[in-house]
Design a protein around this motif. Structure first.
Motif, short mmCIF file in Angstrom:
data_model
loop_
_atom_site.label_atom_id
_atom_site.label_comp_id
_atom_site.label_asym_id
_atom_site.label_seq_id
_atom_site.Cartn_x
_atom_site.Cartn_y
_atom_site.Cartn_z
N HIS A 74 36.16 -45.63 -64.07
CA HIS A 74 35.75 -45.42 -65.48
C HIS A 74 36.81 -45.97 -66.43
O HIS A 74 36.48 -46.54 -67.47
CB HIS A 74 35.53 -43.94 -65.75
CG HIS A 74 34.51 -43.30 -64.85
ND1 HIS A 74 34.85 -42.88 -63.59
CD2 HIS A 74 33.21 -43.06 -65.00
CE1 HIS A 74 33.76 -42.38 -63.00
NE2 HIS A 74 32.75 -42.48 -63.84
N ARG B 167 30.07 -44.75 -67.85
CA ARG B 167 29.50 -43.80 -66.89
C ARG B 167 28.09 -44.16 -66.44
O ARG B 167 27.77 -44.05 -65.26
CB ARG B 167 29.50 -42.37 -67.45
CG ARG B 167 29.28 -41.42 -66.30
CD ARG B 167 28.87 -40.04 -66.67
NE ARG B 167 29.09 -39.17 -65.52
CZ ARG B 167 28.54 -37.98 -65.41
NH1 ARG B 167 27.78 -37.52 -66.36
NH2 ARG B 167 28.75 -37.25 -64.34
N GLU C 145 27.79 -44.46 -62.50
CA GLU C 145 27.19 -43.31 -61.82
C GLU C 145 25.69 -43.19 -62.04
O GLU C 145 25.08 -42.21 -61.59
CB GLU C 145 27.87 -42.03 -62.28
CG GLU C 145 29.35 -42.00 -61.95
CD GLU C 145 29.99 -40.70 -62.37
OE1 GLU C 145 29.39 -39.63 -62.16
OE2 GLU C 145 31.08 -40.74 -62.95
N ASP C 146 25.10 -44.13 -62.73
CA ASP C 146 23.66 -44.07 -63.00
C ASP C 146 23.23 -42.78 -63.71
O ASP C 146 22.13 -42.29 -63.50
CB ASP C 146 22.86 -44.23 -61.69
CG ASP C 146 23.01 -45.65 -61.13
OD1 ASP C 146 23.06 -46.59 -61.93
OD2 ASP C 146 23.08 -45.79 -59.89
N ARG C 147 24.13 -42.21 -64.49
CA ARG C 147 23.70 -41.12 -65.37
C ARG C 147 24.51 -41.18 -66.64
O ARG C 147 25.65 -41.65 -66.64
CB ARG C 147 23.79 -39.74 -64.71
CG ARG C 147 24.97 -39.58 -63.84
CD ARG C 147 24.97 -38.34 -63.00
NE ARG C 147 26.19 -38.39 -62.21
CZ ARG C 147 26.73 -37.40 -61.57
NH1 ARG C 147 26.15 -36.23 -61.60
NH2 ARG C 147 27.84 -37.55 -60.89
#
Lengths: 195, 195
Positions: free
Chosen positions: A159, B168, B172-174
């Motif tokens: 990130h 993000r 993280e696919d969210r």
């Protein structure tokens, strides 16, 4: 005859590579949503009928262009220190390469939300290779004792890196560069890891 | 008559707020490039002629909608510690609010590159208030002796925060949430500052 000749020309790997490169160029310039099959046909000097026959639709054509591009070979980086590895990671491209990747991400930002295939091809090219490389680098740094195995920042290094890459153009009105990311790594990422 | 009635209705502040809110909703759903004056007219039950007369063109209409939205009032946050301030900053919205901001950023990512007015309105709403608030928080932390005045990570706190927010959904696919950002601040941002 004209169409048959074009179809034959298209089949060579050189022509396919050139075609896919041009599609990515267009994505950087106008973004996915504004891109039309007409524009692709004009810029690549193909007929629209051929494009539809070969690729089905715009999403499939763009997926193919993304899959054709080779992600950088990052797994081979192994300098012996975490700092060396991370610096090598961000210095692989030149300023232009990073600006191009940044433009491609912006051009696809909206489209990848709605289209899972496009999202997959996009991540395989621009996100996953970096994530895997960073994971390997961090594992080695932990094995060498450079970073504590349970350091809470380990989970957030992707990130921090991908984020700074994406955020720079919004915060500073200029694209990310290798120099910017190297300075960021020294000032923020390594200190966050206690390294 | 119909048009005149609509024009009169448009002039109330309530109607204007509703109209601008609907434009932002559409931007999150389809993105700037796909948005058409037809869609705006249909969703807001306005006539296209009225939209063009009132706003000129799509870019001006979207600028107006962005300028109408109020950025959060972040300058008033002052908890006495840097950790408290940063946690308060990211917990101002709920999960949905953050998801909405993230969608709006993606919907405008490409357009703000090409249009300086749009970029200005976008940054005034979504970037500058956060940057100013973070700057104030860091200055107070330095004054209190929580962070060294010459700490090299100080200049990169905006990139760390805005970056994690943006990255993000790709990693993280969210979408980002207040909980995710609070954990990120504790694990990465504060340690990077030696705090």
């Amino acid at each position: 005859m004209e169409t048959a000749a074009r179809r034959t020309r298209r089949r060579t790997p050189e022509r396919e590579a050139e075609f896919c490169g041009t599609v990515l160029e267009l994505l950087r310039e106008v973004g996915y949503d504004t891109l039309t099959m007409d524009t692709v046909a004009a810029r690549t000097r193909s007929s629209k009928a051929t494009l539809y026959r070969q690729y089905g639709n715009k999403a499939q054509l763009v997926c193919q262009a993304l899959r054709h591009a080779k992600p950088g070979d990052l797994e081979e980086i192994d300098t012996g220190t975490l700092r060396g590895d991370l610096h090598e990671l961000v210095s692989r491209g030149d300023d232009c390469g990073m600006e191009r990747d940044s433009a491609l991400m912006q051009g696809l930002a909206m489209a990848v939300r709605a289209n899972p295939d496009l999202r997959r091809a996009f991540k395989d090219l621009l996100i996953e290779p970096e994530l895997r490389a960073v994971e390997t680098m961090l594992r080695r740094a932990v094995d060498r004792g450079e970073v504590r195995a349970d350091h809470p920042a380990l989970a957030y290094v992707p990130h921090m890196l991908v984020g700074a890459f994406m955020a720079r153009s919004l915060i500073e009105d200029r694209p990310p560069t290798p120099d910017f990311l190297a300075a960021y790594i020294d000032a923020s990422v390594l200190p966050a890891l206690g390294s």
